[in-house]
Design a protein around this motif. Structure first.
Motif, PDB file in Angstrom:
ATOM      1  N   VAL A  23       0.690  -1.160   0.172  1.00  0.00           N
ATOM      2  CA  VAL A  23      -0.040  -0.001   0.009  1.00  0.00           C
ATOM      3  C   VAL A  23       0.927   1.263  -0.077  1.00  0.00           C
ATOM      4  CG1 VAL A  23      -1.666   1.471   1.490  1.00  0.00           C
ATOM      5  CG2 VAL A  23      -1.652  -1.309   1.426  1.00  0.00           C
ATOM      6  N   ARG A  24       0.584   2.208  -0.751  1.00  0.00           N
ATOM      7  CA  ARG A  24       1.308   3.457  -0.810  1.00  0.00           C
ATOM      8  C   ARG A  24       0.640   4.424  -0.066  1.00  0.00           C
ATOM      9  NH1 ARG A  24       5.287   4.166  -4.564  1.00  0.00           N
ATOM     10  NH2 ARG A  24       5.866   5.124  -2.820  1.00  0.00           N
ATOM     11  N   VAL A  25       1.301   4.898   1.117  1.00  0.00           N
ATOM     12  CA  VAL A  25       0.912   5.620   2.178  1.00  0.00           C
ATOM     13  C   VAL A  25       1.349   7.108   2.150  1.00  0.00           C
ATOM     14  CG1 VAL A  25       0.233   5.772   4.628  1.00  0.00           C
ATOM     15  CG2 VAL A  25       0.277   3.557   3.599  1.00  0.00           C
ATOM     16  N   SER A  26       0.934   8.083   2.438  1.00  0.00           N
ATOM     17  CA  SER A  26       1.281   9.591   2.486  1.00  0.00           C
ATOM     18  C   SER A  26       0.316  10.234   3.206  1.00  0.00           C
ATOM     19  CB  SER A  26       1.663   9.689   0.856  1.00  0.00           C
ATOM     20  OG  SER A  26       0.221   9.955   0.338  1.00  0.00           O
ATOM     21  N   SER A  27       0.952  11.408   3.497  1.00  0.00           N
ATOM     22  CA  SER A  27       0.418  12.557   4.155  1.00  0.00           C
ATOM     23  C   SER A  27       0.581  13.905   3.448  1.00  0.00           C
ATOM     24  CB  SER A  27       0.836  12.470   5.646  1.00  0.00           C
ATOM     25  OG  SER A  27       0.219  13.556   6.495  1.00  0.00           O
ATOM     26  N   PRO A  28      -0.608  14.132   2.595  1.00  0.00           N
ATOM     27  CA  PRO A  28      -0.566  15.175   1.793  1.00  0.00           C
ATOM     28  C   PRO A  28      -0.434  16.360   2.741  1.00  0.00           C
ATOM     29  CG  PRO A  28      -1.794  13.720   0.604  1.00  0.00           C
ATOM     30  CD  PRO A  28      -1.546  12.954   1.910  1.00  0.00           C
ATOM     31  N   GLN A  29      -1.261  16.435   3.889  1.00  0.00           N
ATOM     32  CA  GLN A  29      -1.296  17.521   4.686  1.00  0.00           C
ATOM     33  C   GLN A  29       0.185  17.623   5.458  1.00  0.00           C
ATOM     34  OE1 GLN A  29      -3.063  16.603   8.595  1.00  0.00           O
ATOM     35  NE2 GLN A  29      -4.439  18.183   8.474  1.00  0.00           N
ATOM     36  N   GLY A  30       0.849  16.622   5.699  1.00  0.00           N
ATOM     37  CA  GLY A  30       2.023  16.641   6.475  1.00  0.00           C
ATOM     38  C   GLY A  30       2.201  16.399   7.848  1.00  0.00           C
ATOM     39  N   ARG A  31       1.212  16.360   8.488  1.00  0.00           N
ATOM     40  CA  ARG A  31       1.054  15.973   9.858  1.00  0.00           C
ATOM     41  C   ARG A  31       1.289  14.526  10.216  1.00  0.00           C
ATOM     42  NH1 ARG A  31      -4.005  18.227  12.907  1.00  0.00           N
ATOM     43  NH2 ARG A  31      -2.885  17.416  14.658  1.00  0.00           N
ATOM     44  N   PHE A  32       1.326  13.528   9.360  1.00  0.00           N
ATOM     45  CA  PHE A  32       1.285  12.138   9.426  1.00  0.00           C
ATOM     46  C   PHE A  32       2.673  11.791   8.671  1.00  0.00           C
ATOM     47  CE2 PHE A  32       0.243   7.522   8.681  1.00  0.00           C
ATOM     48  CZ  PHE A  32       0.580   7.097   9.891  1.00  0.00           C
ATOM     49  N   GLU A  33       3.435  12.710   7.978  1.00  0.00           N
ATOM     50  CA  GLU A  33       4.410  12.384   7.278  1.00  0.00           C
ATOM     51  C   GLU A  33       5.694  11.492   7.511  1.00  0.00           C
ATOM     52  OE1 GLU A  33       7.412  14.767   4.040  1.00  0.00           O
ATOM     53  OE2 GLU A  33       6.508  15.950   5.609  1.00  0.00           O
ATOM     54  N   ALA A  34       5.988  11.616   8.679  1.00  0.00           N
ATOM     55  CA  ALA A  34       6.935  10.649   9.174  1.00  0.00           C
ATOM     56  C   ALA A  34       6.384   9.324   9.534  1.00  0.00           C
ATOM     57  CB  ALA A  34       7.671  11.186  10.691  1.00  0.00           C
ATOM     58  N   GLY A  35       5.112   9.181  10.063  1.00  0.00           N
ATOM     59  CA  GLY A  35       4.628   7.915  10.073  1.00  0.00           C
ATOM     60  C   GLY A  35       4.511   7.115   8.726  1.00  0.00           C
ATOM     61  N   ALA A  36       3.639   8.039   7.957  1.00  0.00           N
ATOM     62  CA  ALA A  36       3.341   7.163   6.540  1.00  0.00           C
ATOM     63  C   ALA A  36       4.576   6.814   5.873  1.00  0.00           C
ATOM     64  CB  ALA A  36       2.739   8.363   5.544  1.00  0.00           C
ATOM     65  N   ALA A  37       5.721   7.380   6.122  1.00  0.00           N
ATOM     66  CA  ALA A  37       7.044   7.013   5.507  1.00  0.00           C
ATOM     67  C   ALA A  37       7.440   5.503   6.178  1.00  0.00           C
ATOM     68  CB  ALA A  37       8.240   7.808   5.591  1.00  0.00           C
ATOM     69  N   LEU A  38       6.872   5.232   7.389  1.00  0.00           N
ATOM     70  CA  LEU A  38       7.548   4.107   7.912  1.00  0.00           C
ATOM     71  C   LEU A  38       6.660   2.899   7.499  1.00  0.00           C
ATOM     72  CD1 LEU A  38       7.624   5.183  11.650  1.00  0.00           C
ATOM     73  CD2 LEU A  38       9.304   4.621  10.035  1.00  0.00           C
ATOM     74  N   VAL A  39       5.437   3.111   6.807  1.00  0.00           N
ATOM     75  CA  VAL A  39       4.686   2.088   6.413  1.00  0.00           C
ATOM     76  C   VAL A  39       4.429   2.075   4.772  1.00  0.00           C
ATOM     77  CG1 VAL A  39       3.298   1.721   8.477  1.00  0.00           C
ATOM     78  CG2 VAL A  39       2.639   3.327   6.758  1.00  0.00           C
ATOM     79  N   ASP A  40       5.016   3.339   4.349  1.00  0.00           N
ATOM     80  CA  ASP A  40       4.439   3.170   2.559  1.00  0.00           C
ATOM     81  C   ASP A  40       5.382   2.160   1.977  1.00  0.00           C
ATOM     82  OD1 ASP A  40       4.135   4.377   0.192  1.00  0.00           O
ATOM     83  OD2 ASP A  40       6.018   5.549   0.002  1.00  0.00           O
ATOM     84  N   GLY A  41       4.559   1.520   1.131  1.00  0.00           N
ATOM     85  CA  GLY A  41       5.188   0.239   0.312  1.00  0.00           C
ATOM     86  C   GLY A  41       5.110  -0.996   1.026  1.00  0.00           C
TER      87      GLY A  41
END
Length: 265
Positions: A23-41
């Motif tokens: 799953v591609r996971v991102s945070s367009p708003q930016g508030r979950f950016e660090a967390g999204a990077a940990l599960v992206d892909g």
């Protein structure tokens, strides 16, 4: 605030749409950016709910915890999803569909101690197969706190909100102001069994159905955004069973509705 059946329905949908593949996971708003990077892909293994909490378990051991709160909402979109609109906290893109999360109270990465702490502080969830109703009964049977408040305490019972609280107490003729210790074991067993059945209907149907067929008269039957109820949001209207005007008060900052005749005991 969404009640537990909504989160279980979301978990089921996310399991169907995203589990078993990266799953591609991102945070367009930016508030979950660090967390999204940990599960992206990463591969989503399991999506589950416990009460009003949604948990996404990924194959790298990371867990995304979401609490929608009052304003949180997932919006599913076909692929390609296009430019995010508004404050999108988390975007998930799967093989066939994507979803945007806006306005949650919480969207964060949980480690194992945090997940254990969450499970320990939540009461049994009527929608979970591992739920133990005796855990809630032990708290209720010893408490001088009124049952109307206990049913809304997520540490006592997870997932029950204002609508199910009002409706299940009506269905079993229990005064919401009765202390928990004055609720009998047979009454509790009946309330629990009813919640299990009613909330499962909510998961399957996507709307609360709490009025028995013999009392479900009049039109319209079920509004899109407002389920037909016995007492919830019906202050001053006649009880569907006895005709007594439904009463309203506030209990612990939440609206409370009940019939003084049908729930006299």
């Amino acid at each position: 605030m969404p009640e537990g059946h909504t989160l279980h329905r979301l978990a089921r949908e996310h399991q169907r749409h995203f589990a078993g593949a990266p799953v591609r996971v991102s945070s367009p708003q930016g508030r979950f950016e660090a967390g999204a990077a940990l599960v992206d892909g990463a591969v989503l293994v399991t999506a589950e709910a416990w009460g009003k909490h949604l948990l996404h378990h990924y194959d790298n051991g990371r867990v995304v915890h979401v609490h929608l709160g009052l304003y949180g909402k997932f919006t599913d979109l076909p692929l390609p999803m296009g430019v995010p609109v508004g404050q999108v906290r988390m975007r998930m893109v799967g093989a066939e569909i994507g979803t945007d999360l806006r306005g949650p109270t919480a969207c964060e990465i949980y480690d194992e101690p945090q997940l254990t702490a969450l499970e320990n502080r939540l009461g049994p969830d009527p929608l979970r197969p591992d739920a133990d109703p005796d855990r809630a009964w032990r708290r209720i049977s010893k408490s001088q706190t009124v049952i109307g408040a206990l049913l809304m305490d997520q540490a006592v019972l997870a997932g029950v909100g204002n609508v199910y609280r009002a409706e299940v107490l009506f269905r079993h003729g229990i005064d919401p102001e009765r202390p928990g210790k004055r609720v009998s074991r047979s009454e509790w067993d009946a309330v629990w069994a009813d919640l299990v059945e009613l909330m499962a209907i909510g998961v399957d149907a996507g709307v609360m159905h709490v009025v028995r067929p013999e009392h479900d008269t009049g039109a319209p039957s079920y509004a899109v955004d407002r389920p037909r109820t016995y007492v919830y949001r019906r202050a001053g209207e006649p009880c569907r069973v006895c005709g007594t005007p439904v009463l309203h008060s506030v209990m612990k900052a939440r609206n409370l509705f009940w019939c003084p005749t049908c729930q006299a005991s």
